[in-house]
Design a protein around this motif. Structure first.
Motif, PDB file in Angstrom:
ATOM      1  N   SER B  51     -28.169 -30.147 -51.827  1.00  0.00           N
ATOM      2  CA  SER B  51     -28.939 -30.772 -50.762  1.00  0.00           C
ATOM      3  C   SER B  51     -29.571 -32.053 -51.295  1.00  0.00           C
ATOM      4  CB  SER B  51     -30.031 -29.804 -50.304  1.00  0.00           C
ATOM      5  OG  SER B  51     -31.018 -30.468 -49.572  1.00  0.00           O
ATOM      6  N   SER B  52     -29.860 -32.986 -50.387  1.00  0.00           N
ATOM      7  CA  SER B  52     -30.431 -34.262 -50.810  1.00  0.00           C
ATOM      8  C   SER B  52     -31.854 -34.134 -51.346  1.00  0.00           C
ATOM      9  CB  SER B  52     -30.405 -35.270 -49.660  1.00  0.00           C
ATOM     10  OG  SER B  52     -31.148 -34.791 -48.572  1.00  0.00           O
ATOM     11  N   ILE B  53     -32.474 -32.968 -51.195  1.00  0.00           N
ATOM     12  CA  ILE B  53     -33.828 -32.788 -51.735  1.00  0.00           C
ATOM     13  C   ILE B  53     -33.781 -32.422 -53.212  1.00  0.00           C
ATOM     14  CG2 ILE B  53     -34.812 -32.184 -49.512  1.00  0.00           C
ATOM     15  CD1 ILE B  53     -34.852 -29.255 -50.429  1.00  0.00           C
ATOM     16  N   LYS B  54     -32.578 -32.204 -53.735  1.00  0.00           N
ATOM     17  CA  LYS B  54     -32.426 -31.866 -55.147  1.00  0.00           C
ATOM     18  C   LYS B  54     -31.646 -32.965 -55.854  1.00  0.00           C
ATOM     19  CE  LYS B  54     -32.396 -26.859 -54.656  1.00  0.00           C
ATOM     20  NZ  LYS B  54     -31.664 -25.621 -54.992  1.00  0.00           N
ATOM     21  N   ASP B  55     -31.715 -32.962 -57.187  1.00  0.00           N
ATOM     22  CA  ASP B  55     -30.861 -33.895 -57.919  1.00  0.00           C
ATOM     23  C   ASP B  55     -29.870 -33.186 -58.835  1.00  0.00           C
ATOM     24  OD1 ASP B  55     -33.702 -34.929 -59.974  1.00  0.00           O
ATOM     25  OD2 ASP B  55     -32.545 -33.069 -59.951  1.00  0.00           O
ATOM     26  N   LYS B  56     -29.957 -31.867 -58.876  1.00  0.00           N
ATOM     27  CA  LYS B  56     -29.034 -31.116 -59.734  1.00  0.00           C
ATOM     28  C   LYS B  56     -28.897 -29.703 -59.185  1.00  0.00           C
ATOM     29  CE  LYS B  56     -28.767 -29.342 -64.490  1.00  0.00           C
ATOM     30  NZ  LYS B  56     -29.461 -29.307 -65.798  1.00  0.00           N
ATOM     31  N   ASN B  57     -27.669 -29.197 -59.245  1.00  0.00           N
ATOM     32  CA  ASN B  57     -27.440 -27.798 -58.923  1.00  0.00           C
ATOM     33  C   ASN B  57     -26.357 -27.278 -59.858  1.00  0.00           C
ATOM     34  OD1 ASN B  57     -27.651 -25.340 -57.591  1.00  0.00           O
ATOM     35  ND2 ASN B  57     -26.127 -25.868 -56.057  1.00  0.00           N
ATOM     36  N   GLU B  58     -26.606 -26.088 -60.395  1.00  0.00           N
ATOM     37  CA  GLU B  58     -25.715 -25.550 -61.423  1.00  0.00           C
ATOM     38  C   GLU B  58     -25.216 -24.172 -61.006  1.00  0.00           C
ATOM     39  OE1 GLU B  58     -27.756 -25.775 -65.113  1.00  0.00           O
ATOM     40  OE2 GLU B  58     -26.098 -24.978 -66.297  1.00  0.00           O
ATOM     41  N   ASP B  59     -23.938 -23.918 -61.265  1.00  0.00           N
ATOM     42  CA  ASP B  59     -23.363 -22.601 -60.991  1.00  0.00           C
ATOM     43  C   ASP B  59     -22.293 -22.345 -62.032  1.00  0.00           C
ATOM     44  OD1 ASP B  59     -21.725 -21.039 -58.080  1.00  0.00           O
ATOM     45  OD2 ASP B  59     -22.341 -20.248 -60.024  1.00  0.00           O
ATOM     46  N   GLY B  60     -22.679 -21.598 -63.059  1.00  0.00           N
ATOM     47  CA  GLY B  60     -21.724 -21.290 -64.115  1.00  0.00           C
ATOM     48  C   GLY B  60     -21.273 -22.543 -64.845  1.00  0.00           C
ATOM     49  N   ARG B  61     -19.973 -22.765 -64.869  1.00  0.00           N
ATOM     50  CA  ARG B  61     -19.433 -23.937 -65.576  1.00  0.00           C
ATOM     51  C   ARG B  61     -19.558 -25.228 -64.770  1.00  0.00           C
ATOM     52  NH1 ARG B  61     -14.281 -24.261 -66.353  1.00  0.00           N
ATOM     53  NH2 ARG B  61     -13.653 -22.780 -64.733  1.00  0.00           N
ATOM     54  N   PHE B  62     -19.970 -25.114 -63.519  1.00  0.00           N
ATOM     55  CA  PHE B  62     -20.007 -26.270 -62.614  1.00  0.00           C
ATOM     56  C   PHE B  62     -21.442 -26.739 -62.380  1.00  0.00           C
ATOM     57  CE2 PHE B  62     -15.595 -25.906 -61.504  1.00  0.00           C
ATOM     58  CZ  PHE B  62     -15.313 -24.557 -61.613  1.00  0.00           C
ATOM     59  N   THR B  63     -21.643 -28.042 -62.521  1.00  0.00           N
ATOM     60  CA  THR B  63     -22.937 -28.656 -62.225  1.00  0.00           C
ATOM     61  C   THR B  63     -22.693 -29.886 -61.383  1.00  0.00           C
ATOM     62  OG1 THR B  63     -23.839 -27.904 -64.342  1.00  0.00           O
ATOM     63  CG2 THR B  63     -25.058 -29.618 -63.185  1.00  0.00           C
ATOM     64  N   VAL B  64     -23.459 -30.019 -60.328  1.00  0.00           N
ATOM     65  CA  VAL B  64     -23.379 -31.221 -59.503  1.00  0.00           C
ATOM     66  C   VAL B  64     -24.688 -31.993 -59.660  1.00  0.00           C
ATOM     67  CG1 VAL B  64     -24.061 -29.937 -57.422  1.00  0.00           C
ATOM     68  CG2 VAL B  64     -22.981 -32.161 -57.203  1.00  0.00           C
ATOM     69  N   PHE B  65     -24.551 -33.304 -59.853  1.00  0.00           N
ATOM     70  CA  PHE B  65     -25.694 -34.200 -59.976  1.00  0.00           C
ATOM     71  C   PHE B  65     -25.678 -35.161 -58.804  1.00  0.00           C
ATOM     72  CE2 PHE B  65     -27.055 -33.112 -64.226  1.00  0.00           C
ATOM     73  CZ  PHE B  65     -25.914 -32.602 -64.824  1.00  0.00           C
ATOM     74  N   LEU B  75     -19.532 -34.250 -60.412  1.00  0.00           N
ATOM     75  CA  LEU B  75     -19.284 -32.835 -60.712  1.00  0.00           C
ATOM     76  C   LEU B  75     -18.906 -32.740 -62.184  1.00  0.00           C
ATOM     77  CD1 LEU B  75     -18.790 -29.857 -59.782  1.00  0.00           C
ATOM     78  CD2 LEU B  75     -16.401 -30.531 -59.417  1.00  0.00           C
ATOM     79  N   HIS B  76     -19.645 -31.919 -62.915  1.00  0.00           N
ATOM     80  CA  HIS B  76     -19.342 -31.669 -64.315  1.00  0.00           C
ATOM     81  C   HIS B  76     -18.785 -30.267 -64.467  1.00  0.00           C
ATOM     82  CE1 HIS B  76     -22.185 -34.942 -66.111  1.00  0.00           C
ATOM     83  NE2 HIS B  76     -21.729 -35.304 -64.932  1.00  0.00           N
ATOM     84  N   ILE B  77     -17.684 -30.173 -65.166  1.00  0.00           N
ATOM     85  CA  ILE B  77     -17.085 -28.872 -65.454  1.00  0.00           C
ATOM     86  C   ILE B  77     -17.047 -28.734 -66.966  1.00  0.00           C
ATOM     87  CG2 ILE B  77     -15.096 -27.359 -65.122  1.00  0.00           C
ATOM     88  CD1 ILE B  77     -14.190 -29.223 -62.842  1.00  0.00           C
ATOM     89  N   VAL B  78     -17.780 -27.707 -67.464  1.00  0.00           N
ATOM     90  CA  VAL B  78     -17.777 -27.543 -68.912  1.00  0.00           C
ATOM     91  C   VAL B  78     -17.894 -26.063 -69.267  1.00  0.00           C
ATOM     92  CG1 VAL B  78     -20.258 -28.046 -68.977  1.00  0.00           C
ATOM     93  CG2 VAL B  78     -18.948 -28.207 -71.060  1.00  0.00           C
ATOM     94  N   PRO B  79     -17.034 -25.527 -70.144  1.00  0.00           N
ATOM     95  CA  PRO B  79     -15.855 -26.204 -70.678  1.00  0.00           C
ATOM     96  C   PRO B  79     -14.703 -26.195 -69.682  1.00  0.00           C
ATOM     97  CG  PRO B  79     -15.959 -23.954 -71.497  1.00  0.00           C
ATOM     98  CD  PRO B  79     -17.180 -24.143 -70.633  1.00  0.00           C
ATOM     99  N   SER B  80     -13.877 -27.196 -69.727  1.00  0.00           N
ATOM    100  CA  SER B  80     -12.727 -27.264 -68.832  1.00  0.00           C
ATOM    101  C   SER B  80     -11.662 -26.266 -69.296  1.00  0.00           C
ATOM    102  CB  SER B  80     -12.134 -28.674 -68.836  1.00  0.00           C
ATOM    103  OG  SER B  80     -13.109 -29.611 -68.432  1.00  0.00           O
ATOM    104  N   GLN B  81     -10.995 -25.674 -68.298  1.00  0.00           N
ATOM    105  CA  GLN B  81      -9.946 -24.701 -68.577  1.00  0.00           C
ATOM    106  C   GLN B  81      -8.664 -25.113 -67.863  1.00  0.00           C
ATOM    107  OE1 GLN B  81     -11.648 -21.058 -67.063  1.00  0.00           O
ATOM    108  NE2 GLN B  81     -13.187 -20.923 -68.695  1.00  0.00           N
TER     109      GLN B  81
END
Lengths: 112, 114
Positions: B51-65, B75-81
């Motif tokens: 949501s636009s009220i946040k600047d980061k959200n994380e779920d397991g290997r996935f993080t959105v900034f 979208l950050h994926i770490v570690p990539s598989q």
């Protein structure tokens, strides 16, 4: 896990014929959508449906298109007189209103 | 209509490293952003949203900034598989009374190599 289903997976039709694409959204969802993706292009919004009526439609969704939720579980997209340029993957999606939308596997429509 | 742009059509990353996929938008009304993964001949699969009220959200290997001032998300994926190899679409929306139509970017093909 609940999922959106679509039938048929592939529909071949002749230009000028009517087609009906069918979707069963996730059962407790209230918002329903159709999108399409022409080969090699991005996914495009067609129409949204809420409270038994169209809530928004794109300029693609002209008088040849219609949607219906006939029985409380199915959600259909009808194209009255298909054109060659209607050939695309058509995706149904549903959402509960939290923002996420869950997509079905798609129907590949081929108009010859 | 280029309200949502993904400027990198493809990205290649080694297994175990970080994948960073980028997306820019122009419409200031967008207030909800999503990432989807898609395989050929399948429907988009929802990954993560913000949501636009946040600047980061994380779920397991996935993080959105989300950087609202720059109208940019990543979208950050770490570690990539290797199973992460697919096309990734970002989508943006805003709510009306009847839902939130998604405006998609053109996608980035991610290839994770062994």
């Amino acid at each position: 896990e609940p999922e959106v289903t679509q039938t048929p997976s592939h529909q071949v039709t002749q230009m000028g014929q009517e087609v009906i694409l069918r979707c069963v959204p996730i059962s407790n969802h209230l918002y329903f959508y159709w999108y399409r993706q022409i080969l090699g292009q991005k996914v495009e919004f067609l129409v949204s449906f809420y409270n038994n009526e169209i809530s928004e439609k794109s300029e693609i969704f002209d008088d040849q298109f219609s949607v219906e939720r006939p029985d409380g579980s199915n959600f259909t997209l009808k194209i009255r007189s298909t054109k060659l340029e209607d050939s695309a993957m058509y995706f149904c999606a549903s959402g509960s209103g939290t923002g996420e939308q869950y997509f079905g596997p798609g129907t590949r429509l081929t108009v010859t | 209509d280029q309200q949502v742009k993904q400027n990198s059509p493809s990205l290649s990353v080694q297994e175990g490293r970080i994948s960073i996929l980028n997306c820019d938008y122009t419409n200031s009304m967008f207030d909800y952003f999503l990432w989807y993964k898609k395989y050929p001949a399948e429907g988009p699969t929802f990954l993560i949203s913000i949501s636009s009220i946040k600047d980061k959200n994380e779920d397991g290997r996935f993080t959105v900034f989300l950087n609202k001032s720059a109208k940019h998300l990543s979208l950050h994926i770490v570690p990539s598989q290797p199973g992460d190899s697919a096309v990734y679409f970002c989508a943006a929306s805003f709510f009306t009374g009847g839902g939130n139509k998604l405006t998609f970017g053109t996608g980035t093909q991610l290839k994770v190599e062994l």
